[in-house]
Design a protein around this motif. Structure first.
Motif, PDB file in Angstrom:
ATOM      1  N   SER A  10      70.632  20.878  29.704  1.00 56.64           N
ATOM      2  CA  SER A  10      70.601  20.782  28.240  1.00 56.64           C
ATOM      3  C   SER A  10      69.261  21.209  27.659  1.00 56.64           C
ATOM      4  O   SER A  10      69.109  21.285  26.444  1.00 56.64           O
ATOM      5  CB  SER A  10      70.910  19.347  27.796  1.00 56.64           C
ATOM      6  OG  SER A  10      72.204  18.978  28.199  1.00 56.64           O
ATOM      7  N   THR A  46      68.380  16.301  23.438  1.00 58.90           N
ATOM      8  CA  THR A  46      69.039  17.587  23.734  1.00 58.90           C
ATOM      9  C   THR A  46      70.564  17.497  23.759  1.00 58.90           C
ATOM     10  O   THR A  46      71.227  18.427  24.215  1.00 58.90           O
ATOM     11  CB  THR A  46      68.549  18.138  25.094  1.00 58.90           C
ATOM     12  OG1 THR A  46      68.854  17.182  26.115  1.00 58.90           O
ATOM     13  CG2 THR A  46      67.061  18.428  25.075  1.00 58.90           C
ATOM     14  N   ARG A  47      71.129  16.384  23.283  1.00 60.44           N
ATOM     15  CA  ARG A  47      72.596  16.251  23.301  1.00 60.44           C
ATOM     16  C   ARG A  47      73.276  17.378  22.530  1.00 60.44           C
ATOM     17  O   ARG A  47      74.357  17.823  22.900  1.00 60.44           O
ATOM     18  CB  ARG A  47      73.025  14.901  22.726  1.00 60.44           C
ATOM     19  CG  ARG A  47      72.669  13.726  23.570  1.00 60.44           C
ATOM     20  CD  ARG A  47      73.533  13.636  24.816  1.00 60.44           C
ATOM     21  NE  ARG A  47      73.103  12.472  25.582  1.00 60.44           N
ATOM     22  CZ  ARG A  47      73.186  12.350  26.870  1.00 60.44           C
ATOM     23  NH1 ARG A  47      73.724  13.312  27.587  1.00 60.44           N
ATOM     24  NH2 ARG A  47      72.766  11.274  27.486  1.00 60.44           N
ATOM     25  N   TRP A  48      72.648  17.842  21.457  1.00 65.71           N
ATOM     26  CA  TRP A  48      73.236  18.932  20.680  1.00 65.71           C
ATOM     27  C   TRP A  48      73.448  20.172  21.552  1.00 65.71           C
ATOM     28  O   TRP A  48      74.458  20.869  21.416  1.00 65.71           O
ATOM     29  CB  TRP A  48      72.339  19.270  19.476  1.00 65.71           C
ATOM     30  CG  TRP A  48      71.012  19.838  19.883  1.00 65.71           C
ATOM     31  CD1 TRP A  48      69.868  19.145  20.170  1.00 65.71           C
ATOM     32  CD2 TRP A  48      70.710  21.212  20.100  1.00 65.71           C
ATOM     33  NE1 TRP A  48      68.861  20.005  20.549  1.00 65.71           N
ATOM     34  CE2 TRP A  48      69.345  21.285  20.515  1.00 65.71           C
ATOM     35  CE3 TRP A  48      71.438  22.391  19.987  1.00 65.71           C
ATOM     36  CZ2 TRP A  48      68.714  22.492  20.802  1.00 65.71           C
ATOM     37  CZ3 TRP A  48      70.793  23.594  20.281  1.00 65.71           C
ATOM     38  CH2 TRP A  48      69.454  23.628  20.688  1.00 65.71           C
ATOM     39  N   ASN A  49      72.507  20.415  22.462  1.00 61.69           N
ATOM     40  CA  ASN A  49      72.606  21.590  23.324  1.00 61.69           C
ATOM     41  C   ASN A  49      73.686  21.381  24.389  1.00 61.69           C
ATOM     42  O   ASN A  49      74.429  22.310  24.715  1.00 61.69           O
ATOM     43  CB  ASN A  49      71.245  21.875  23.963  1.00 61.69           C
ATOM     44  CG  ASN A  49      71.030  23.348  24.224  1.00 61.69           C
ATOM     45  OD1 ASN A  49      71.814  24.201  23.818  1.00 61.69           O
ATOM     46  ND2 ASN A  49      69.952  23.655  24.909  1.00 61.69           N
ATOM     47  N   GLN A  51      76.346  19.597  23.969  1.00 60.39           N
ATOM     48  CA  GLN A  51      77.615  19.765  23.250  1.00 60.39           C
ATOM     49  C   GLN A  51      77.921  21.242  22.987  1.00 60.39           C
ATOM     50  O   GLN A  51      79.073  21.671  23.065  1.00 60.39           O
ATOM     51  CB  GLN A  51      77.581  18.969  21.943  1.00 60.39           C
ATOM     52  CG  GLN A  51      77.558  17.478  22.194  1.00 60.39           C
ATOM     53  CD  GLN A  51      77.123  16.661  20.997  1.00 60.39           C
ATOM     54  OE1 GLN A  51      76.810  17.205  19.936  1.00 60.39           O
ATOM     55  NE2 GLN A  51      77.088  15.350  21.172  1.00 60.39           N
ATOM     56  N   ARG A  52      76.888  22.023  22.710  1.00 61.80           N
ATOM     57  CA  ARG A  52      77.066  23.467  22.507  1.00 61.80           C
ATOM     58  C   ARG A  52      77.601  24.119  23.780  1.00 61.80           C
ATOM     59  O   ARG A  52      78.544  24.922  23.742  1.00 61.80           O
ATOM     60  CB  ARG A  52      75.736  24.109  22.107  1.00 61.80           C
ATOM     61  CG  ARG A  52      75.795  25.633  21.978  1.00 61.80           C
ATOM     62  CD  ARG A  52      74.424  26.212  21.650  1.00 61.80           C
ATOM     63  NE  ARG A  52      73.489  26.109  22.757  1.00 61.80           N
ATOM     64  CZ  ARG A  52      73.278  27.070  23.666  1.00 61.80           C
ATOM     65  NH1 ARG A  52      73.967  28.201  23.620  1.00 61.80           N
ATOM     66  NH2 ARG A  52      72.393  26.907  24.626  1.00 61.80           N
TER      67      ARG A  52
END
Length: 172
Positions: A10, A46-49, A51-52
């Motif tokens: 991530s 970095t959870r957004w990454n 999830q991406r």
């Protein structure tokens, strides 16, 4: 389909490795526990990454696992049996290391040892690639004068003529 395991999947370097190998047709096994949010607070999350990657990469599998967890790492490598391992997980800040020396050492040294031993035991034929951000060297390398050559950049200062990529002089 070949399988690649990417630790720190991530993060900046790890996520780009995932994207690259997904484009080459690999089944991606990303391993990350968002430790960056612990090291750097909410701005390091970095959870957004993650999830991406889960949304954009067809054959991406996320594994929530800390590289300091020796038994967990051994079991995961044994289960996945990756064809390639790219280890990018780290506590990346040289400056931050002074404030958290044990966490830094446990993540960077012990975590890497856990990965190497698991690879030796359960994926001995898999290439093991260890990558790092330049952040581990602090800002000093950014002050070294460079020159652009036809296919790469090189040092533009005779003092660094016999240095490795970290600006450390080789002794002959």
């Amino acid at each position: 389909m070949k399988k690649i395991l990417v630790t720190g999947s991530s993060g900046l370097v790890g996520s780009e490795v995932c994207v690259h190998f997904a484009g080459k047709g690999y089944e991606i096994h990303g391993m990350d526990n968002n430790q960056r949010a612990i090291f750097f607070g909410p701005s390091g999350d970095t959870r957004w990454n993650q999830q991406r990657l889960e949304k954009d990469l067809k054959h991406f599998h996320h594994h929530e696992l800390d590289i300091r967890n020796r038994e967990g790492i051994l079991n995961k490598i044994k289960e996945i049996k990756p064809d390639v391992i790219v280890h990018t997980a780290a506590q990346p800040s040289h400056d931050r290391a002074a404030d958290i020396p044990f966490d830094d050492f446990d993540t960077n040294a012990v975590g890497t040892l856990n990965m190497l031993e698991a690879a030796r035991q359960f994926a001995p034929e898999a290439p093991f690639i260890h990558m790092s951000t330049n952040k581990v060297y602090g800002d000093a390398p950014n002050k070294i004068k460079l020159k652009e050559l036809e296919t790469r950049w090189d040092y533009d200062d005779a003092f660094y003529e016999h240095c490795n990529g970290a600006g450390i002089r080789k002794i002959f």
